[in-house]
Write a protein that holds these residues in place. Structure first.
Motif, PDB file in Angstrom:
ATOM      1  N   ALA A 298       0.891  -1.386   0.149  1.00 53.66           N
ATOM      2  CA  ALA A 298      -0.027  -0.175   0.021  1.00 53.66           C
ATOM      3  C   ALA A 298       0.793   1.201  -0.172  1.00 53.66           C
ATOM      4  O   ALA A 298       0.406   2.116  -0.841  1.00 53.66           O
ATOM      5  CB  ALA A 298      -0.787   0.038   1.228  1.00 53.66           C
ATOM      6  N   VAL A 299       1.970   1.306   0.840  1.00 52.72           N
ATOM      7  CA  VAL A 299       2.876   2.365   0.764  1.00 52.72           C
ATOM      8  C   VAL A 299       3.606   2.575  -0.541  1.00 52.72           C
ATOM      9  O   VAL A 299       3.603   3.866  -0.971  1.00 52.72           O
ATOM     10  CB  VAL A 299       3.768   2.359   2.093  1.00 52.72           C
ATOM     11  N   THR A 300       4.015   1.469  -1.002  1.00 48.44           N
ATOM     12  CA  THR A 300       4.722   1.458  -2.165  1.00 48.44           C
ATOM     13  C   THR A 300       3.713   2.255  -3.294  1.00 48.44           C
ATOM     14  O   THR A 300       4.034   3.186  -4.163  1.00 48.44           O
ATOM     15  CB  THR A 300       5.143   0.338  -2.532  1.00 48.44           C
ATOM     16  N   CYS A 301       2.353   1.704  -3.508  1.00 42.64           N
ATOM     17  CA  CYS A 301       1.806   2.209  -4.455  1.00 42.64           C
ATOM     18  C   CYS A 301       1.540   3.783  -4.302  1.00 42.64           C
ATOM     19  O   CYS A 301       1.332   4.556  -5.070  1.00 42.64           O
ATOM     20  CB  CYS A 301       0.229   1.370  -4.442  1.00 42.64           C
ATOM     21  N   PHE A 302       1.076   4.177  -2.965  1.00 39.57           N
ATOM     22  CA  PHE A 302       1.123   5.618  -2.779  1.00 39.57           C
ATOM     23  C   PHE A 302       2.144   6.493  -3.183  1.00 39.57           C
ATOM     24  O   PHE A 302       1.985   7.295  -3.793  1.00 39.57           O
ATOM     25  CB  PHE A 302       0.824   5.692  -1.299  1.00 39.57           C
ATOM     26  N   GLY A 303       3.423   5.773  -2.995  1.00 35.56           N
ATOM     27  CA  GLY A 303       4.610   6.561  -3.174  1.00 35.56           C
ATOM     28  C   GLY A 303       4.785   6.707  -4.920  1.00 35.56           C
ATOM     29  O   GLY A 303       5.352   7.658  -5.215  1.00 35.56           O
ATOM     30  N   LEU A 304       4.308   5.832  -5.522  1.00 36.52           N
ATOM     31  CA  LEU A 304       4.376   5.576  -6.911  1.00 36.52           C
ATOM     32  C   LEU A 304       3.240   6.327  -7.647  1.00 36.52           C
ATOM     33  O   LEU A 304       3.299   6.712  -8.795  1.00 36.52           O
ATOM     34  CB  LEU A 304       4.387   4.133  -7.581  1.00 36.52           C
ATOM     35  N   GLY A 305       2.235   6.778  -6.620  1.00 34.45           N
ATOM     36  CA  GLY A 305       0.981   7.698  -7.231  1.00 34.45           C
ATOM     37  C   GLY A 305       0.040   6.818  -8.168  1.00 34.45           C
ATOM     38  O   GLY A 305      -0.427   7.210  -8.997  1.00 34.45           O
ATOM     39  N   ILE A 306       0.031   5.532  -7.756  1.00 29.36           N
ATOM     40  CA  ILE A 306      -1.048   4.698  -8.268  1.00 29.36           C
ATOM     41  C   ILE A 306      -1.766   3.937  -7.368  1.00 29.36           C
ATOM     42  O   ILE A 306      -1.520   4.184  -6.155  1.00 29.36           O
ATOM     43  CB  ILE A 306      -0.172   3.431  -9.187  1.00 29.36           C
ATOM     44  N   ALA A 307      -3.031   3.590  -8.003  1.00 34.00           N
ATOM     45  CA  ALA A 307      -4.105   2.941  -7.252  1.00 34.00           C
ATOM     46  C   ALA A 307      -3.644   1.540  -6.987  1.00 34.00           C
ATOM     47  O   ALA A 307      -2.981   0.853  -7.708  1.00 34.00           O
ATOM     48  CB  ALA A 307      -5.500   2.982  -8.230  1.00 34.00           C
ATOM     49  N   CYS A 308      -4.411   1.156  -5.676  1.00 32.85           N
ATOM     50  CA  CYS A 308      -4.345  -0.331  -5.445  1.00 32.85           C
ATOM     51  C   CYS A 308      -5.653  -0.686  -4.903  1.00 32.85           C
ATOM     52  O   CYS A 308      -6.141   0.122  -4.231  1.00 32.85           O
ATOM     53  CB  CYS A 308      -3.049  -0.825  -4.552  1.00 32.85           C
ATOM     54  N   HIS A 309      -5.989  -2.015  -4.981  1.00 31.53           N
ATOM     55  CA  HIS A 309      -6.825  -2.569  -4.445  1.00 31.53           C
ATOM     56  C   HIS A 309      -6.362  -3.934  -3.794  1.00 31.53           C
ATOM     57  O   HIS A 309      -6.179  -5.023  -4.407  1.00 31.53           O
ATOM     58  CB  HIS A 309      -8.196  -2.870  -5.204  1.00 31.53           C
ATOM     59  N   LEU A 310      -6.576  -4.023  -2.472  1.00 30.04           N
ATOM     60  CA  LEU A 310      -5.735  -5.142  -1.691  1.00 30.04           C
ATOM     61  C   LEU A 310      -7.081  -5.980  -0.827  1.00 30.04           C
ATOM     62  O   LEU A 310      -7.797  -5.190  -0.215  1.00 30.04           O
ATOM     63  CB  LEU A 310      -4.595  -4.639  -0.733  1.00 30.04           C
ATOM     64  N   THR A 311      -7.167  -7.405  -1.228  1.00 31.41           N
ATOM     65  CA  THR A 311      -8.135  -8.034  -0.573  1.00 31.41           C
ATOM     66  C   THR A 311      -7.382  -9.293   0.222  1.00 31.41           C
ATOM     67  O   THR A 311      -6.211  -9.449   0.037  1.00 31.41           O
ATOM     68  CB  THR A 311      -9.097  -8.598  -1.749  1.00 31.41           C
ATOM     69  N   GLY A 312      -8.547  -9.819   1.056  1.00 30.31           N
ATOM     70  CA  GLY A 312      -7.881 -10.894   1.953  1.00 30.31           C
ATOM     71  C   GLY A 312      -7.168 -10.513   2.922  1.00 30.31           C
ATOM     72  O   GLY A 312      -6.075 -11.172   3.516  1.00 30.31           O
ATOM     73  N   LEU A 313      -7.590  -9.301   3.351  1.00 32.60           N
ATOM     74  CA  LEU A 313      -6.783  -8.936   4.703  1.00 32.60           C
ATOM     75  C   LEU A 313      -7.471  -9.073   5.940  1.00 32.60           C
ATOM     76  O   LEU A 313      -7.308  -8.175   7.046  1.00 32.60           O
ATOM     77  CB  LEU A 313      -6.545  -7.237   4.392  1.00 32.60           C
ATOM     78  N   HIS A 314      -8.544  -9.985   6.108  1.00 32.20           N
ATOM     79  CA  HIS A 314      -9.317 -10.044   7.435  1.00 32.20           C
ATOM     80  C   HIS A 314      -8.433 -10.268   8.629  1.00 32.20           C
ATOM     81  O   HIS A 314      -8.716  -9.688   9.685  1.00 32.20           O
ATOM     82  CB  HIS A 314     -10.350 -11.112   7.189  1.00 32.20           C
ATOM     83  N   THR A 315      -7.196 -10.804   8.429  1.00 31.59           N
ATOM     84  CA  THR A 315      -6.487 -11.285   9.726  1.00 31.59           C
ATOM     85  C   THR A 315      -5.752 -10.009  10.239  1.00 31.59           C
ATOM     86  O   THR A 315      -5.215  -9.894  11.449  1.00 31.59           O
ATOM     87  CB  THR A 315      -5.705 -12.425   9.670  1.00 31.59           C
TER      88      THR A 315
END
Length: 409
Positions: A298-315
Motif C-alpha cells: 500500500a505504501v509503495t503504491c502511494f509513493g508511486l502515485g498509483i491506485a491499489c486494491h488489496l483483498t484477503g486482509l481480514h486477519t
C-alpha cells in the motif's frame, strides 16, 4: 525513539545486505527443538519475537510474559497445554490481552487441555496446567489465523495418538500451514493434508538434524518497496534466500514485477533490480496467503502515485494493531485518498505527498518499516522507531547502508 528520515543522496540504490532467519520458521523450529532436544537450528532470527519464544519455552512453572509476540502466544499455548507437569500463566502486553485466543483454547480443551481464563473470557492472560493429551480429533474454522492451526500441528507428533485436524470452510494462509507441515516432514514426522483434513502421526524421537532457517521474506519486502520507489538501475542483493521458499511472503517476487522490480535467484541470495519505470494504473492483489506484506504494498503504491486494491486482509484486524485502520490513518496524514473495510483496502492515485509528517507506529514493527522506504519521495518522521526490534533489529542500520539519511530527533 523518534527518527527523521530523508532521501538517499543517490537515488540509484546499490547495496548487499544479509538478513537473519525468518521469524515464522524460527519460532516453529524452536518449538520442535523443545519437543526433540537433539535438533539444532542455524540462521535463527535475532528478533525480539524469537527471543521471547526461546525464553518462554525454557519456563516450566510460573509467569511467561510474551509482550507483543502473537506467534509466541499461540504456539506456547499449545506447547504448555501438552506438557504434563508444567504449570504457567501466559500473558503479554495490553494489546495482547485484546487479541483473541478462544478458538485455540476451545480446540485444546477438546483434546483434553486444562486452560483457564484469568480475566476476560476468550483472551489472555490464561493459566495452563499441562496434561497428557490423548484425544486425537479436533476441528477449527478454516478462515482463522494460521498460527492457531500451526500451534496444534506443531505439538501433534508429541501427542500419544497424533492428531487429525478438520478445517471447516474455506482455508486461508495455506502457505503458513504448509510451512509447518514441511518442517515436520523434514524431521521425519509423517503427515498429510488432503482436502480440509490434516493428519499428523505421533513420533517419540527423531534423528539428529540441523534445521537451517531461510532469511525472512517479510523483511525483504521493505527493500522491494525501496527499489520500486528508487531510480531505474537500482540494485540490492539480499541473503540468504531460496527460490523454493516455504514462506508465503515470497510472492513478493511476482507482485513487484508489476512495479518494475526484477528478482534474480542464485547462490542462496536474491538480487532486486529496478528495470523499468512503467507501472500499472491500478495494482490488484489478493493477499489471503500473505497479509503481512499489505502495508508495504500500500505504501509503495502511494509513493508511486498509483491506485491499489488489496483483498484477503481480514486477519490484519487482530495483529499488533488494527493494521487496516492504522494504514488508513497514517496514509491519510500524508495526503492519500484511502478507504478500508474489515478485509479490503482501496487506494486512489495521489499527486501530492506531504512533507515532514510524523508516522505513528502503534507498537507495530511493520508500520515503522513499511513507511520507511517512502523517505525516497518525502522526508518524514517515524515515532517509536525502536519497535522494529520485534522482527528486524538491524533494520535502521541496513537502511543506512542504502544511503538513507536517518537521524534521531
Amino acid at each position: 525513539m523518534k527518527l527523521h528520515l530523508s532521501r538517499p543522496s543517490d537515488l540509484r540504490l546499490n547495496a548487499s545486505i544479509a538478513i537473519t532467519g525468518s521469524k515464522s520458521e524460527s519460532n516453529r523450529s524452536l518449538l520442535l527443538k523443545a519437543l526433540y532436544p537433539n535438533l539444532m537450528i542455524s540462521n535463527m532470527s535475532n528478533s525480539d519475537d524469537a527471543d521471547v519464544m526461546q525464553k518462554g519455552l525454557a519456563v516450566s512453572h510460573g509467569l511467561v510474559d510474551i509482550h507483543h509476540a502473537g506467534t509466541a502466544m499461540r504456539f506456547l499455548t499449545g506447547y504448555f497445554a501438552s506438557q504434563e507437569g508444567k504449570e504457567v500463566t501466559l500473558t503479554g502486553s495490553q494489546r495482547m490481552t485484546e487479541r483473541p485466543v478462544k478458538v485455540l483454547v476451545d480446540a485444546l480443551r477438546t483434546l483434553g487441555a486444562d486452560i483457564e481464563y484469568l480475566k476476560d473470557e476468550g483472551y489472555p492472560p490464561i493459566k495452563i496446567k499441562g496434561r497428557k493429551l490423548t484425544e486425537r480429533e479436533v476441528s477449527l474454522p478454516a478462515n482463522i489465523s494460521s498460527q492457531y492451526i500451526s500451534s496444534l500441528l506443531l505439538i501433534a507428533p508429541s501427542l500419544e495418538n497424533g492428531l487429525e485436524l478438520e478445517l471447516i470452510g474455506k482455508i486461508t494462509s495455506v502457505p503458513y500451514i504448509r510451512m509447518t507441515l514441511a518442517l515436520l516432514s523434514e524431521i521425519g514426522i509423517v503427515n498429510s493434508f488432503e482436502g480440509n483434513t490434516i493428519q499428523v502421526m505421533s513420533k517419540t524421537s527423531v534423528a539428529d538434524k540441523t534445521l537451517t532457517v531461510e532469511s525472512d521474506w517479510s523483511s525483504a519486502s521493505y527493500f522491494y518497496g525501496s527499489i520500486a520507489l528508487a531510480e531505474v538501475g537500482s540494485e540490492i542483493t539480499l541473503s540468504a534466500y531460496k527460490e523454493s521458499s516455504l514462506q508465503g511472503d515470497s510472492v513478493l517476487a511476482e507482485i513487484y514485477k508489476d512495479l518494475g522490480v526484477e528478482t534474480t535467484f542464485g547462490n542462496d541470495r536474491i538480487t532486486l533490480r529496478k528495470t523499468v519505470d512503467e507501472r500499472p494504473e491500478i495494482l490488484k492483489v489478493a493477499l489471503h496467503n500473505a497479509p503481512d506484506i499489505a502495508q508495504t504494498i500500500a505504501v509503495t503504491c502511494f509513493g508511486l502515485g498509483i491506485a491499489c486494491h488489496l483483498t484477503g486482509l481480514h486477519t490484519l484486524k487482530i495483529k499488533e494493531t488494527d493494521r487496516l485502520e492504522a494504514l488508513h490513518t497514517e496514509l491519510s496524514k500524508l495526503g492519500a485518498d484511502i478507504s478500508v473495510t474489515d478485509a479490503e483496502l482501496r487506494l486512489s492515485p495521489s499527486q501530492e505527498i506531504r512533507q515532514n509528517m510524523a508516522i505513528d507506529t502503534y507498537n507495530d514493527h511493520r508500520m515503522a518499516m513499511a513507511f520507511a522506504p517512502l523517505a525516497i519521495k518525502t522526508s518524514l518522521f517515524v515515532n517509536d522507531a525502536g519497535v522494529v526490534s520485534k522482527s528486524y533489529p538491524d533494520f535502521w542500520k541496513d537502511l543506512k547502508t542504502l544511503g538513507f539519511q536517518i537521524t534521531e530527533s
